[in-house]
Design a protein around this motif. Structure first.
Motif, PDB file in Angstrom:
ATOM      1  N   PHE A 257      -5.783   3.844  -4.600  1.00 23.13           N
ATOM      2  CA  PHE A 257      -6.243   3.094  -5.765  1.00 23.13           C
ATOM      3  C   PHE A 257      -6.882   4.086  -6.725  1.00 23.13           C
ATOM      4  CE2 PHE A 257      -6.164   0.002  -2.361  1.00 23.13           C
ATOM      5  CZ  PHE A 257      -5.501  -1.056  -2.960  1.00 23.13           C
TER       6      PHE A 257
ATOM      7  N   LEU B 173      -9.402  -4.720  -2.041  1.00 18.00           N
ATOM      8  CA  LEU B 173      -8.239  -4.354  -2.856  1.00 18.00           C
ATOM      9  C   LEU B 173      -6.961  -4.441  -2.039  1.00 18.00           C
ATOM     10  CD1 LEU B 173      -9.612  -1.276  -4.843  1.00 18.00           C
ATOM     11  CD2 LEU B 173      -8.957  -3.494  -5.798  1.00 18.00           C
ATOM     12  N   GLN B 174      -7.036  -4.044  -0.781  1.00 20.91           N
ATOM     13  CA  GLN B 174      -5.834  -4.024   0.053  1.00 20.91           C
ATOM     14  C   GLN B 174      -5.332  -5.422   0.381  1.00 20.91           C
ATOM     15  OE1 GLN B 174      -7.072  -1.457   3.280  1.00 20.91           O
ATOM     16  NE2 GLN B 174      -6.163   0.333   2.318  1.00 20.91           N
TER      17      GLN B 174
ATOM     18  N   PHE C 299     -11.666   4.750  -2.967  1.00 18.95           N
ATOM     19  CA  PHE C 299     -10.551   4.206  -3.735  1.00 18.95           C
ATOM     20  C   PHE C 299      -9.374   5.172  -3.770  1.00 18.95           C
ATOM     21  CE2 PHE C 299     -14.033   1.858  -6.097  1.00 18.95           C
ATOM     22  CZ  PHE C 299     -13.748   0.644  -5.520  1.00 18.95           C
TER      23      PHE C 299
ATOM     24  N   ASP D 269      -7.335   5.860  -0.733  1.00 14.44           N
ATOM     25  CA  ASP D 269      -6.443   4.787  -0.312  1.00 14.44           C
ATOM     26  C   ASP D 269      -5.485   4.342  -1.415  1.00 14.44           C
ATOM     27  OD1 ASP D 269      -6.859   3.918   2.526  1.00 14.44           O
ATOM     28  OD2 ASP D 269      -8.931   3.978   1.878  1.00 14.44           O
TER      29      ASP D 269
ATOM     30  N   THR E  71       4.851  -5.946 -10.329  1.00 11.36           N
ATOM     31  CA  THR E  71       5.018  -4.798 -11.209  1.00 11.36           C
ATOM     32  C   THR E  71       6.124  -3.857 -10.706  1.00 11.36           C
ATOM     33  OG1 THR E  71       3.200  -3.785 -10.019  1.00 11.36           O
ATOM     34  CG2 THR E  71       2.719  -4.749 -12.157  1.00 11.36           C
TER      35      THR E  71
ATOM     36  N   LEU F  18       0.814  -1.220   0.000  1.00  9.40           N
ATOM     37  CA  LEU F  18       0.000   0.000   0.000  1.00  9.40           C
ATOM     38  C   LEU F  18       0.841   1.261   0.000  1.00  9.40           C
ATOM     39  CD1 LEU F  18      -2.721  -1.136   2.553  1.00  9.40           C
ATOM     40  CD2 LEU F  18      -2.695  -1.355   0.060  1.00  9.40           C
TER      41      LEU F  18
ATOM     42  N   ARG G 287       2.455   2.282  -2.500  1.00  6.20           N
ATOM     43  CA  ARG G 287       2.538   2.764  -3.870  1.00  6.20           C
ATOM     44  C   ARG G 287       1.119   2.941  -4.416  1.00  6.20           C
ATOM     45  NH1 ARG G 287       3.217  -1.882  -8.213  1.00  6.20           N
ATOM     46  NH2 ARG G 287       1.569  -0.552  -9.037  1.00  6.20           N
TER      47      ARG G 287
ATOM     48  N   TRP H 269      -1.861   2.130  -7.072  1.00  5.80           N
ATOM     49  CA  TRP H 269      -2.331   1.050  -7.938  1.00  5.80           C
ATOM     50  C   TRP H 269      -3.358   1.613  -8.905  1.00  5.80           C
ATOM     51  CZ3 TRP H 269      -0.158  -3.756  -7.708  1.00  5.80           C
ATOM     52  CH2 TRP H 269       0.638  -4.025  -6.598  1.00  5.80           C
TER      53      TRP H 269
ATOM     54  N   LEU I 285      -0.006  -8.992  -5.359  1.00 13.30           N
ATOM     55  CA  LEU I 285       0.400  -8.356  -6.619  1.00 13.30           C
ATOM     56  C   LEU I 285       1.678  -7.548  -6.482  1.00 13.30           C
ATOM     57  CD1 LEU I 285      -3.028  -6.852  -7.816  1.00 13.30           C
ATOM     58  CD2 LEU I 285      -2.082  -9.119  -8.291  1.00 13.30           C
TER      59      LEU I 285
ATOM     60  N   VAL J 135     -12.408  -1.319  -0.690  1.00 12.94           N
ATOM     61  CA  VAL J 135     -11.004  -0.959  -0.441  1.00 12.94           C
ATOM     62  C   VAL J 135     -10.303  -2.055   0.364  1.00 12.94           C
ATOM     63  CG1 VAL J 135      -9.472   0.678   0.697  1.00 12.94           C
ATOM     64  CG2 VAL J 135     -11.376   1.516  -0.675  1.00 12.94           C
TER      65      VAL J 135
ATOM     66  N   MET K 234      -5.718  -7.782  -1.823  1.00  9.35           N
ATOM     67  CA  MET K 234      -5.309  -8.264  -3.148  1.00  9.35           C
ATOM     68  C   MET K 234      -3.877  -7.845  -3.470  1.00  9.35           C
ATOM     69  SD  MET K 234      -6.959  -7.000  -6.759  1.00  9.35           S
ATOM     70  CE  MET K 234      -8.593  -7.699  -6.579  1.00  9.35           C
ATOM     71  N   THR K 235      -3.537  -6.616  -3.118  1.00 14.45           N
ATOM     72  CA  THR K 235      -2.223  -6.100  -3.519  1.00 14.45           C
ATOM     73  C   THR K 235      -1.085  -6.815  -2.809  1.00 14.45           C
ATOM     74  OG1 THR K 235      -2.561  -4.294  -1.940  1.00 14.45           O
ATOM     75  CG2 THR K 235      -3.009  -3.825  -4.248  1.00 14.45           C
TER      76      THR K 235
ATOM     77  N   THR L 117      -3.067  -2.513 -13.433  1.00 17.78           N
ATOM     78  CA  THR L 117      -2.903  -3.898 -12.951  1.00 17.78           C
ATOM     79  C   THR L 117      -4.221  -4.517 -12.492  1.00 17.78           C
ATOM     80  OG1 THR L 117      -1.979  -2.754 -11.011  1.00 17.78           O
ATOM     81  CG2 THR L 117      -0.546  -4.300 -12.142  1.00 17.78           C
ATOM     82  N   ILE L 118      -5.200  -3.656 -12.178  1.00 19.68           N
ATOM     83  CA  ILE L 118      -6.435  -4.155 -11.567  1.00 19.68           C
ATOM     84  C   ILE L 118      -7.623  -3.843 -12.469  1.00 19.68           C
ATOM     85  CG2 ILE L 118      -8.011  -3.850  -9.588  1.00 19.68           C
ATOM     86  CD1 ILE L 118      -5.472  -3.215  -7.903  1.00 19.68           C
TER      87      ILE L 118
END
Lengths: 209, 209
Positions: free
Chosen positions: A109, B198-199, A104, A107, B209, A80, A82, A84, B205, B195, B201-202, A147-148
């Motif tokens: 995204f 997603l958090q 999003f 945070d 990248t 988190l 960076r 996304w 990931l 969120v 998920m990363t 990426t998502i």
């Protein structure tokens, strides 16, 4: 620390820790005990210590955790630290609510493109950009370093859209369509489905009424 | 079968089984093996057999599961063989998207009332009904036999609204506000938060990248 060694159920809880620690930071807390964190998250202190032990030693016995340090570490562990970038597929009512959702961006995204298979939607404005045809997916994913993929199409179109995203180098899928979609092993999918949440809730409620 | 004996993680998976079995039913499948179910749900056949073993013996060795029977049993176990009534609190953009979401009604969850703490919203039409003031919560929950509260208010109001729902006999909370809310042990809460998804998920990931 290797991701494959950490149980997924622990990974799913880490964002809750991040959220609780962010709340504590905003209240200027400097140290938090596993008891306090446990009562914030409705978990036992033992569970919290066990979860965190997968990633090293963050606290000193009897001293609690440094809030800022633990927050920074967990954010880094979760990736988190960076930004996304995501694309949205499907710009109906649900898609538009997703684009307008403030959480999003706050945070880290960012939705940077929107696609729709329906030709009549292409070119319409949504948020800050124009709806693009699916034929531009490949190029846009590459150009904008996406990426998502966020899937907000009707159930019967979802698997095809997800296949297309995966073929075009998308690594994570946030799926709002109410289907159990298939993805290759190396792709991470999360389903946002309020009905599934309700259906696992009523298991506990069914004897009450 | 006692609910306390079943791990929550198993309960959380049961709705996925229900969804997969419903798909199979709509494709006129009569029997399904744990291998087929596993490939639909991206789980191992052993995990599926173990999950179902908490609730009795549904399949014969080597014969697979009868789709209709297993579906009916799981629906009954989850309490999905009856209608559940919910109220919505918060009728902003998110609340309106929730009211218009077709999935709830299709799956036997009915939103039957909407509330808002903002006096200027009270009396406005939303879906089929008028927005009510929070002062009418107690009476409406009782009159309309509401068990579930759907929370779609801003983060800083969420805990207060949830407290008020619990005080007024709501047993299950579907929380869309991005907060880690506290509820008493006998209340079931589910958080819908893209969120958080997603958090988690990363984590998987972050090395890609």
């Amino acid at each position: 620390m290797d991701s494959v060694e950490v149980p997924e159920v622990v990974v799913l809880r880490l964002p809750l820790y991040v959220r609780a620690l962010s709340q504590l930071m905003s209240e200027s807390a400097e140290v938090v005990s596993s008891q306090q964190l446990g009562s914030l998250l409705q978990m036992t202190p033992a569970q919290i210590r066990k979860d965190l032990s997968y990633f090293g030693r963050f606290g000193k016995q009897g001293r609690g955790y440094n809030v800022r340090f633990l927050l920074n570490e967990l954010q880094e562990i979760l990736g988190l630290d960076r930004e996304w970038r995501a694309c949205l597929v499907g710009v109906g009512r649900l898609g538009r609510a997703i684009i307008n959702y403030p959480g999003f961006h706050r945070d880290n995204f960012r939705i940077v493109a929107a696609f729709d298979g329906d030709q009549s939607q292409v070119g319409n404005k949504i948020g800050a950009f124009d709806v693009q045809p699916m034929s531009e997916l490949s190029e846009t994913v590459c150009d904008k370093k996406i990426t998502i993929g966020i899937v907000a199409v009707p159930a019967q179109q979802a698997q095809n859209v997800i296949n297309e995203l995966v073929e075009n180098n998308i690594k994570g899928i946030l799926n709002y369509a109410p289907v159990a979609a298939n993805v290759p092993m190396n792709i991470v999918i999360r389903n946002i489905d309020p009905v599934l949440s309700l259906q696992s809730m009523t298991f506990y409620l069914r004897h009450l009424t």
